[in-house]
Scaffold this motif. Structure first.
Motif, short mmCIF file in Angstrom:
data_model
loop_
_atom_site.label_atom_id
_atom_site.label_comp_id
_atom_site.label_asym_id
_atom_site.label_seq_id
_atom_site.Cartn_x
_atom_site.Cartn_y
_atom_site.Cartn_z
N SER A 286 -1.92 -1.98 -5.83
CA SER A 286 -3.31 -2.28 -5.53
C SER A 286 -3.44 -3.60 -4.78
O SER A 286 -2.54 -4.45 -4.84
N TYR A 287 -4.57 -3.78 -4.11
CA TYR A 287 -4.84 -5.02 -3.40
C TYR A 287 -4.81 -6.21 -4.35
O TYR A 287 -4.23 -7.26 -4.05
N ARG B 164 0.83 -1.21 0.00
CA ARG B 164 0.00 0.00 0.00
C ARG B 164 0.86 1.26 0.00
O ARG B 164 0.55 2.24 -0.67
#
Length: 402
Positions: A107-108, A102
């Motif tokens: 991105s996740y 993060r």
């Protein structure tokens, strides 16, 4: 005396290789984390090799366990059932890695794909090989029961990967969860199952997630700095051990921390409160050993061994049962060999099985040589050490467990 002269270059080469691995390791890497992961993986491997027997009976193979016939050997399972430590380390590394991703703007989805690809890439090789092997065995007339036993044993390690993947995917949600919450779920499920006897059979499988979520969230707490110092380790070790002893002595839980064929209740299938409290004790011990491990792993040889296991952790885990079965199968023409094909019902079997462990290890080394490329593809940078040697006099760039 030529032997020392011959041996010296070999030993010197090992030390030089270990020195290169040590020099290539980022200075900020917590080597204790890698040591705990290596111990957890090797504990599971040795545990399976010691308590799983393939017995020849009326032309078919079936599984048996020495814990069936010698239940007083249950303490062996206390040493080698180390999955809680793996989930502790997994929660720590995943939480740390997600926070780092993060901060870099990753991105996740990209972070999760990276973690799961490293986890599941080696699985494809296992599934492909065993699909071919099972088909060939059935076509050649091998009894279905034998094929079913072999395939089930080969693929059984994968259940843990599915749970671990689910918890990894949920890291952003569970990263700040207090471990007492999933522990409370396990407690209430077991009260309904065993205390009141009113729960449907499927309810126990809630503990498959809740039980392993306890050490996973402990790992997240470790990342947040909430488990620093020795007090937390002692509380977990002593509290978990006392709770486990009480549950076994007075609540009727099995003493074995692994599944035993033929028993009505297994501590692992699904996890029980006793398995979870035992895992708390293991996590406490792991936390207490961190400083000692960090000191021991300053030695290049010790660190190189730990790094090697970590680079191939999934390969070792996924192929160790296949290595044992391959040894068992190739030795069948020699007859029913003690400790390999015979019923594990006395200490003679145990003594014989110990002599087979180096053979299993050799077979696993063959599997490792053939299939490690699926875990560490050529040209892919290592997540344990650098893929190149640092320049002389140049500081090693810091790198976290991501």
């Amino acid at each position: 005396m030529p032997e020392p002269t011959t041996r010296a270059p070999f030993l010197r080469g090992i030390r030089q290789a270990a020195g290169r691995v040590d020099a290539a390791t980022p200075a900020s890497r917590d080597r204790a984390v890698d040591a705990l992961r290596a111990f957890a993986i090797l504990g599971v491997v040795l545990g399976h090799w010691l308590v799983t027997a393939l017995v020849v009976d009326d032309g078919t193979l079936h599984t048996a366990s020495p814990l069936q016939h010698m239940p007083w050997l249950a303490p062996v399972s206390w040493v080698f059932q180390t999955l809680a430590v793996f989930f502790l380390v997994g929660g720590h590394v995943a939480t740390q890695g997600y926070a780092s991703a993060r901060s870099r703007g990753t991105s996740y989805g990209a972070w999760l794909r990276g973690r799961l690809s490293r986890l599941f890439r080696p699985v494809a090789a296992v599934l492909t090989l065993w699909t071919v092997v099972a088909t060939a065995l059935l076509v050649s007339g091998v009894p279905y029961d034998t094929v079913h036993t072999l395939v089930k044993l080969a693929l059984s390690p994968m259940w843990f990967l599915l749970v671990f993947a689910a918890l990894t995917a949920a890291t952003p949600l569970v990263g700040r969860l207090n471990p007492l919450w999933p522990l409370a779920v396990v407690l209430h499920v077991d009260i309904l199952r065993f205390g009141l006897g009113v729960a449907p059979s499927w309810l126990g499988w809630v503990n498959l997630a809740a039980g392993w979520l306890v050490p996973y969230t402990l790992g997240a707490a470790w990342t947040r700095g909430e488990l620093e110092g020795r007090r937390a380790g002692w509380v977990l070790l002593l509290g978990g051990a006392a709770a486990t002893a009480a549950l076994v002595a007075w609540a009727g839980y099995p003493a074995s921390m692994v599944g035993v064929p033929g028993t009505a209740v297994s501590n692992l299938d699904p996890p029980t409160l006793a398995a979870v409290t035992f895992g708390l004790a293991q996590c406490g011990l792991a936390l207490l050993l961190r400083d000692r491990l960090r000191g021991a792993l300053r030695r290049p040889l010790a660190w190189a061994a730990v790094a090697l296991v970590n680079l191939s952790a999934m390969t070792i885990y996924l192929w160790h049962q296949t290595a044992m079965m391959a040894t068992t199968a190739t030795a069948l023409p020699a007859g029913r060999l003690p400790g390999l094909h015979t019923l594990p019902d006395d200490l003679g079997w145990v003594a014989s099985r110990l002599t087979w462990l180096p053979v299993f290890a050799l077979a696993l080394a063959v599997c490792w040589t053939a299939f490690r490329c699926y875990e560490q593809p050529r040209g892919r940078r290592s997540h344990v050490v650098r893929s190149h040697r640092p320049s002389p006099g140049r500081a090693v760039v810091a790198k976290r467990h991501v």
